[in-house]
Design an enzyme around this catalytic site. Structure first.
Site, PDB file in Angstrom:
ATOM      1  N   ARG A   9      -3.514   5.523   0.321  1.00  0.00           N
ATOM      2  CA  ARG A   9      -4.127   5.533   1.656  1.00  0.00           C
ATOM      3  C   ARG A   9      -3.670   6.696   2.530  1.00  0.00           C
ATOM      4  O   ARG A   9      -2.556   7.198   2.397  1.00  0.00           O
ATOM      5  CB  ARG A   9      -3.906   4.186   2.368  1.00  0.00           C
ATOM      6  CG  ARG A   9      -2.484   3.910   2.758  1.00  0.00           C
ATOM      7  CD  ARG A   9      -2.345   2.491   3.316  1.00  0.00           C
ATOM      8  NE  ARG A   9      -0.998   2.281   3.799  1.00  0.00           N
ATOM      9  CZ  ARG A   9      -0.561   1.145   4.329  1.00  0.00           C
ATOM     10  NH1 ARG A   9      -1.356   0.107   4.447  1.00  0.00           N
ATOM     11  NH2 ARG A   9       0.692   1.042   4.744  1.00  0.00           N
ATOM     12  N   ARG A  31       9.721  -2.161  -0.152  1.00  0.00           N
ATOM     13  CA  ARG A  31       9.148  -2.940   0.961  1.00  0.00           C
ATOM     14  C   ARG A  31       8.725  -4.327   0.483  1.00  0.00           C
ATOM     15  O   ARG A  31       8.877  -5.312   1.206  1.00  0.00           O
ATOM     16  CB  ARG A  31       7.945  -2.176   1.562  1.00  0.00           C
ATOM     17  CG  ARG A  31       8.387  -0.990   2.426  1.00  0.00           C
ATOM     18  CD  ARG A  31       7.328   0.083   2.552  1.00  0.00           C
ATOM     19  NE  ARG A  31       6.171  -0.321   3.314  1.00  0.00           N
ATOM     20  CZ  ARG A  31       5.031   0.379   3.353  1.00  0.00           C
ATOM     21  NH1 ARG A  31       4.912   1.509   2.673  1.00  0.00           N
ATOM     22  NH2 ARG A  31       4.036  -0.042   4.082  1.00  0.00           N
ATOM     23  N   LYS A  45      -3.083  -5.791   7.624  1.00  0.00           N
ATOM     24  CA  LYS A  45      -2.786  -6.293   8.968  1.00  0.00           C
ATOM     25  C   LYS A  45      -3.222  -5.300  10.046  1.00  0.00           C
ATOM     26  O   LYS A  45      -3.840  -5.672  11.032  1.00  0.00           O
ATOM     27  CB  LYS A  45      -1.279  -6.588   9.132  1.00  0.00           C
ATOM     28  CG  LYS A  45      -0.748  -7.619   8.151  1.00  0.00           C
ATOM     29  CD  LYS A  45       0.708  -7.951   8.413  1.00  0.00           C
ATOM     30  CE  LYS A  45       1.683  -6.825   8.125  1.00  0.00           C
ATOM     31  NZ  LYS A  45       1.831  -6.456   6.702  1.00  0.00           N
ATOM     32  N   ARG A  99       9.668 -10.451  11.031  1.00  0.00           N
ATOM     33  CA  ARG A  99       9.801 -10.210   9.594  1.00  0.00           C
ATOM     34  C   ARG A  99      11.013 -10.916   9.008  1.00  0.00           C
ATOM     35  O   ARG A  99      11.252 -10.819   7.805  1.00  0.00           O
ATOM     36  CB  ARG A  99       9.951  -8.706   9.350  1.00  0.00           C
ATOM     37  CG  ARG A  99       8.635  -7.990   9.050  1.00  0.00           C
ATOM     38  CD  ARG A  99       8.958  -6.511   8.941  1.00  0.00           C
ATOM     39  NE  ARG A  99       8.105  -5.787   8.045  1.00  0.00           N
ATOM     40  CZ  ARG A  99       7.141  -4.958   8.455  1.00  0.00           C
ATOM     41  NH1 ARG A  99       6.867  -4.829   9.725  1.00  0.00           N
ATOM     42  NH2 ARG A  99       6.447  -4.280   7.568  1.00  0.00           N
ATOM     43  N   ARG A 133       1.687   8.246   5.271  1.00  0.00           N
ATOM     44  CA  ARG A 133       2.987   7.758   5.721  1.00  0.00           C
ATOM     45  C   ARG A 133       4.053   8.119   4.696  1.00  0.00           C
ATOM     46  O   ARG A 133       3.823   7.996   3.495  1.00  0.00           O
ATOM     47  CB  ARG A 133       2.939   6.232   5.885  1.00  0.00           C
ATOM     48  CG  ARG A 133       2.302   5.811   7.169  1.00  0.00           C
ATOM     49  CD  ARG A 133       2.091   4.323   7.267  1.00  0.00           C
ATOM     50  NE  ARG A 133       3.229   3.492   6.852  1.00  0.00           N
ATOM     51  CZ  ARG A 133       3.282   2.187   7.046  1.00  0.00           C
ATOM     52  NH1 ARG A 133       2.283   1.559   7.658  1.00  0.00           N
ATOM     53  NH2 ARG A 133       4.319   1.481   6.653  1.00  0.00           N
TER      54      ARG A 133
END
Ligand code: AMP
Length: 223
Positions: free
Chosen positions: A127, A172, A13, A88, A161
């Protein structure tokens, strides 16, 4: 145009939102980015959000809705935004309807980025970004051309992160399935949802989203 980019964590996203900012001059409204900034600045919101984020849990709706309302009152959002990470939950859907209606705005489109969930943990855990310019990299899929040096700005500092570890990612995904995935049918019933295959290479996903939005009347910046 006001659009929602929808999909599980790691669907791409944020990456796709960056393309849209570049192609259409749209404004990205990432609630995750707003929260990370608050954590970094040590604000009251940041103190509440920090631990929950690290554990992969959602932040309470009331707080999120307040943050969103304040962000929508900033003038740069007047001509439309890309919602990246909001709504969400079902209460957030209701809040967004109200916040937009109060400002005489409307939602134009929801784009679901569909991904194979088995690939997500691997995608997210590897990442990292350049600390200076934000360019995104991945341990396996996209290493800098010169090891340890950002391709874009030459910086040698990178960051990950704190919630991009396997345990937090699994939490998550649980939150996504329990609370976020069930909101898609609400938008489907309103005829607002378009779908893209998020397993295609990033550039192709961007091209498809670009096409969906131009079909709906969005004007590319260079046109
Ligand atoms: P993201 O950058 O969108 O992956 O969001 C990172 C984290 O911020 C999430 O795992 C949540 O802890 C929190 N967060 C971001 N947006 C929301 C939201 N709309 N509602 C609740 N929590 C959120």
């Amino acid at each position: 145009m006001n659009i929602i980019l929808f999909g599980p964590p790691g669907a791409g996203k944020g990456t796709q939102a960056h393309h849209l900012v570049h192609d259409f001059g749209m404004v990205q409204l990432s609630t995750g980015d707003i929260l990370r900034q608050a954590v970094q600045e040590g604000t009251e919101v940041g103190k509440i959000a920090g631990e929950l984020m690290k554990a992969g849990k959602l932040i309470p709706d009331d707080l999120m809705n307040k943050i969103l309302g304040e962000r929508l009152d900033k003038p740069d959002t007047q001509n439309g935004v890309i919602f990246d990470g909001f709504p969400r939950t079902k209460p957030q859907v209701e809040a967004l309807d109200k916040l937009l209606a109060e400002r005489h705005r409307k939602l134009d489109c929801v784009i679901e980025i569909k991904v194979d969930e088995d690939a997500l943990v691997q995608r997210i855990v590897g990442r990292y970004i350049c600390t200076k310019c934000g360019a995104g990299y991945h341990d396996e899929f996209k290493r800098p051309k010169k090891e340890g040096v950002c391709d874009v700005c030459g910086s040698t500092e990178f960051k990950r992160r704190p919630d991009d570890n396997a345990e937090a990612v699994r939490a998550r995904l649980v939150e996504y399935h329990e609370k976020t995935a069930p909101i898609l049918p609400i938008y489907e019933a309103r005829g607002l949802v378009s779908y893209v295959d998020g397993m295609l290479p990033m550039k192709e996903v961007a091209t498809k989203i670009h096409q969906i939005l131009t079909d709906k009347g969005a004007k590319p910046v260079s046109a």
